[in-house]
Design an enzyme around this catalytic site. Structure first.
Site, PDB file in Angstrom:
ATOM      1  N   GLN A 144      33.504  30.757  52.124  1.00  0.00           N
ATOM      2  CA  GLN A 144      32.564  31.524  51.305  1.00  0.00           C
ATOM      3  C   GLN A 144      31.119  31.146  51.621  1.00  0.00           C
ATOM      4  O   GLN A 144      30.792  29.964  51.746  1.00  0.00           O
ATOM      5  CB  GLN A 144      32.807  31.305  49.813  1.00  0.00           C
TER       6      GLN A 144
ATOM      7  N   CYS B 129      28.008  33.769  41.578  1.00  0.00           N
ATOM      8  CA  CYS B 129      27.415  32.548  41.020  1.00  0.00           C
ATOM      9  C   CYS B 129      26.329  32.907  40.006  1.00  0.00           C
ATOM     10  O   CYS B 129      25.367  33.605  40.347  1.00  0.00           O
ATOM     11  CB  CYS B 129      26.822  31.686  42.128  1.00  0.00           C
TER      12      CYS B 129
ATOM     13  N   ASN C 290      40.059  36.546  38.144  1.00  0.00           N
ATOM     14  CA  ASN C 290      39.541  35.204  37.885  1.00  0.00           C
ATOM     15  C   ASN C 290      39.020  35.152  36.454  1.00  0.00           C
ATOM     16  O   ASN C 290      38.304  36.045  36.025  1.00  0.00           O
ATOM     17  CB  ASN C 290      38.429  34.896  38.889  1.00  0.00           C
ATOM     18  N   GLY C 291      39.420  34.102  35.714  1.00  0.00           N
ATOM     19  CA  GLY C 291      38.961  33.934  34.340  1.00  0.00           C
ATOM     20  C   GLY C 291      40.110  33.863  33.352  1.00  0.00           C
ATOM     21  O   GLY C 291      41.064  34.636  33.431  1.00  0.00           O
ATOM     22  N   ASN C 292      40.035  32.895  32.416  1.00  0.00           N
ATOM     23  CA  ASN C 292      41.058  32.686  31.371  1.00  0.00           C
ATOM     24  C   ASN C 292      42.367  32.140  31.930  1.00  0.00           C
ATOM     25  O   ASN C 292      43.423  32.362  31.345  1.00  0.00           O
ATOM     26  CB  ASN C 292      41.372  33.974  30.599  1.00  0.00           C
TER      27      ASN C 292
ATOM     28  N   PRO D 272      36.619  28.992  45.136  1.00  0.00           N
ATOM     29  CA  PRO D 272      35.554  28.219  45.790  1.00  0.00           C
ATOM     30  C   PRO D 272      34.759  27.473  44.724  1.00  0.00           C
ATOM     31  O   PRO D 272      34.295  28.086  43.758  1.00  0.00           O
ATOM     32  CB  PRO D 272      34.700  29.299  46.468  1.00  0.00           C
TER      33      PRO D 272
ATOM     34  N   ALA E 199      39.862  28.122  38.742  1.00  0.00           N
ATOM     35  CA  ALA E 199      38.830  27.141  39.082  1.00  0.00           C
ATOM     36  C   ALA E 199      38.960  25.937  38.148  1.00  0.00           C
ATOM     37  O   ALA E 199      39.547  24.925  38.505  1.00  0.00           O
ATOM     38  CB  ALA E 199      37.444  27.769  38.983  1.00  0.00           C
TER      39      ALA E 199
ATOM     40  N   HIS F 150      35.667  38.242  38.758  1.00  0.00           N
ATOM     41  CA  HIS F 150      35.573  37.316  37.627  1.00  0.00           C
ATOM     42  C   HIS F 150      35.210  38.155  36.406  1.00  0.00           C
ATOM     43  O   HIS F 150      34.185  38.820  36.396  1.00  0.00           O
ATOM     44  CB  HIS F 150      34.492  36.259  37.891  1.00  0.00           C
TER      45      HIS F 150
ATOM     46  N   LYS G  82      33.415  38.144  46.145  1.00  0.00           N
ATOM     47  CA  LYS G  82      33.747  37.653  44.806  1.00  0.00           C
ATOM     48  C   LYS G  82      32.606  38.067  43.886  1.00  0.00           C
ATOM     49  O   LYS G  82      31.454  37.718  44.135  1.00  0.00           O
ATOM     50  CB  LYS G  82      33.917  36.132  44.804  1.00  0.00           C
TER      51      LYS G  82
END
EC number: 1.3.1.88
Length: 473
Positions: free
Chosen positions: A79, A108, A208-210, A23, A232, A175, A147
């Site tokens: 979301q 966020c 999520n990440g990298n 998202p 993302a 994340h 998330k």
């Protein structure tokens, strides 16, 4: 049909999705989701929607969800950000018929989330989160997912995930950064945290990440044991990431613009996507960056895309058979963007400060920064040479620039106070207290005096009651 849960929900409703588009506010709109699905994405999320606004504003619901769905865009998760259980559930009930699950944003890290008290800034309020997830799980006909971001401590992150699972969360996206890791301080995401969460819960987990390329996706799946991988920023720079391809930047731009013609979205979204997609090419062709920033129509953007394509193809023909130099491949293919670290960023800022100092000292266009050179192209009659700019004397009372034609040699604010106190004029500042007073007095003198009512003479009717009394008699 009973509501599916956990792994059954992931395998049947989400079709075992492993490649997921995150998202992204103003970036994961319908057109971009469709482009991503054409190139390997198996599940997409809507941009984050504000639950309270979604409940009260019918136009917001229409523009951000009801007109942003189509049969090809499934499976889809909507979301929301929220901090009130009732509001979250009300918004989710209005959205559940248009998606396959409802996600609560607990990740966020931006300042707007801190001010609005949502996202990652709720991660310490476990009682509130339990109530939100539990109520949504009870009331909704679709599963609720979350998330999250991690805590610095792995064990606390695990307990956090287990709490959400117990409350009714059916799928968890983790994340691997803390809420403090953002912007230049992002750093690397911790897959160790994600791996620990995956081992500790009995629901599907997305990482999520990298994630910058397909090799990262495969390595993450292998190292963490998660069910899926979410991208993302990697997706924004290369929508074909999940295919393992790096196509020419103009190819995906043209395909995206074709989708936008069929599924319109705000021009600001389109422009932002192309800035990301063309990031490396626009470092070479700066004037096209200027053109992209200025155009006001979709066809104007398409013309910029065509010009970029022609320039890149001409460059390719001149370098036939050439190999890229350095670590980066050719600028005209889709490739990751590596965010500079805090040290690099501080060096760039220091360089910018020294440039400005040089401009102040020497002046002239030959030493202007790139930004000021661009401004000069847009405003050719504006001077950027400090030596040519007018010098202003300071007001004796406050230090602000004084008016050149002020009768008191003051700035406008101080002049107004003094002229009002002394009932004086200052034509230089357009203050006419004395003139206005004189005109007011002259007008009053020119008016006829008001006549005082005269008493009635003896023997004459005196007033209304007396006259009426006489008439009745």
């Amino acid at each position: 049909m009973p509501k599916l849960q956990g792994f059954e929900f992931w395998s049947r409703t989400l079709r075992g999705a492993r490649h997921v588009v995150a998202p992204m506010v103003d970036q994961s709109e319908l057109a971009w989701r469709l482009l991503s699905r054409r190139h390997g994405a198996q599940l997409c999320y809507t941009p984050m929607l504000h639950a309270q606004v979604f409940v009260r504003d019918a136009n917001y619901r229409k523009e951000n969800l009801y007109c942003e769905v189509c049969p090809e865009d499934r499976p889809l998760i909507v979301q929301f950000c929220a901090n009130d259980p009732e509001v979250f559930v009300q918004a989710a009930l209005l959205a559940q018929d248009y998606c396959d699950a409802i996600d609560l944003n607990l990740g966020c890290p931006q300042m707007i989330a801190k001010r609005g008290h949502y996202g990652a800034f709720l991660q310490d309020e476990w009682d509130l989160l339990q109530r939100m997830i539990l109520l949504a799980h009870e009331k909704l006909s679709v599963p609720v997912t979350c998330k999250i971001r991690v805590f610095p401590e792995i064990d606390k992150t695990v307990r956090y995930a287990q709490m959400l699972e117990k409350a009714g969360c059916q799928l968890l996206t983790v994340h691997g950064r803390t809420k403090e890791q953002k912007g230049p301080l992002s750093g690397a995401a911790s897959w160790e945290h994600i791996k620990a969460v995956r081992k500790a819960v009995a629901i599907p987990v997305f990482a999520n990440g990298n994630i910058q390329c397909l090799q990262d996706v495969e390595r993450c799946l292998r190292d963490t044991g998660v069910q899926g991988v979410m991208s993302a920023e990697g997706n924004l720079h290369n929508p074909a990431l999940f295919e393992g391809r790096s196509p020419a930047v103009w190819e995906l731009a043209e395909e995206y613009l074709d989708i936008v013609r069929e599924h319109p979205c705000p021009l600001s979204y389109v422009r932002a996507h192309l800035f990301k997609l063309w990031h490396h090419t626009l470092q070479v062709h700066q004037e096209l960056r200027e053109e992209l920033a200025k155009v006001k129509t979709l066809e104007g953007i398409a013309a910029v895309s065509q010009e970029l394509k022609l320039r890149c193809q001409e460059e390719i023909s001149r370098q036939e058979g050439a190999k890229p130099t350095g670590d980066l491949p050719f600028h005209w293919i889709c490739q990751p963007y590596i965010r500079p670290g805090p040290r690099e960023g501080s060096k760039e800022k220091a360089g910018a400060r020294s440039k400005r100092a040089l401009e102040e000292e020497e002046g002239g266009t030959e030493v202007l920064s790139k930004n000021k050179q661009k401004k000069q192209l847009r405003n050719p009659h504006k001077t950027f040479d400090p030596s040519l700019k007018p010098k202003y004397a300071k007001c004796d009372q406050c230090g602000n620039p004084k008016g050149n034609r002020c009768v008191f040699s003051l700035c406008r604010g101080c002049c107004k106070k003094r002229a009002s106190k002394e009932t004086a004029d200052c034509p230089g500042h357009g203050l006419l207290f004395k003139t206005k007073l004189e005109k007011s007095l002259a007008w009053k003198e020119a008016q006829p005096e008001l006549q005082e009512p005269q008493p009635a003479a003896p023997g004459t009717p005196g007033g209304f009651s007396e006259v009426m009394g006489s008439a009745l008699a």
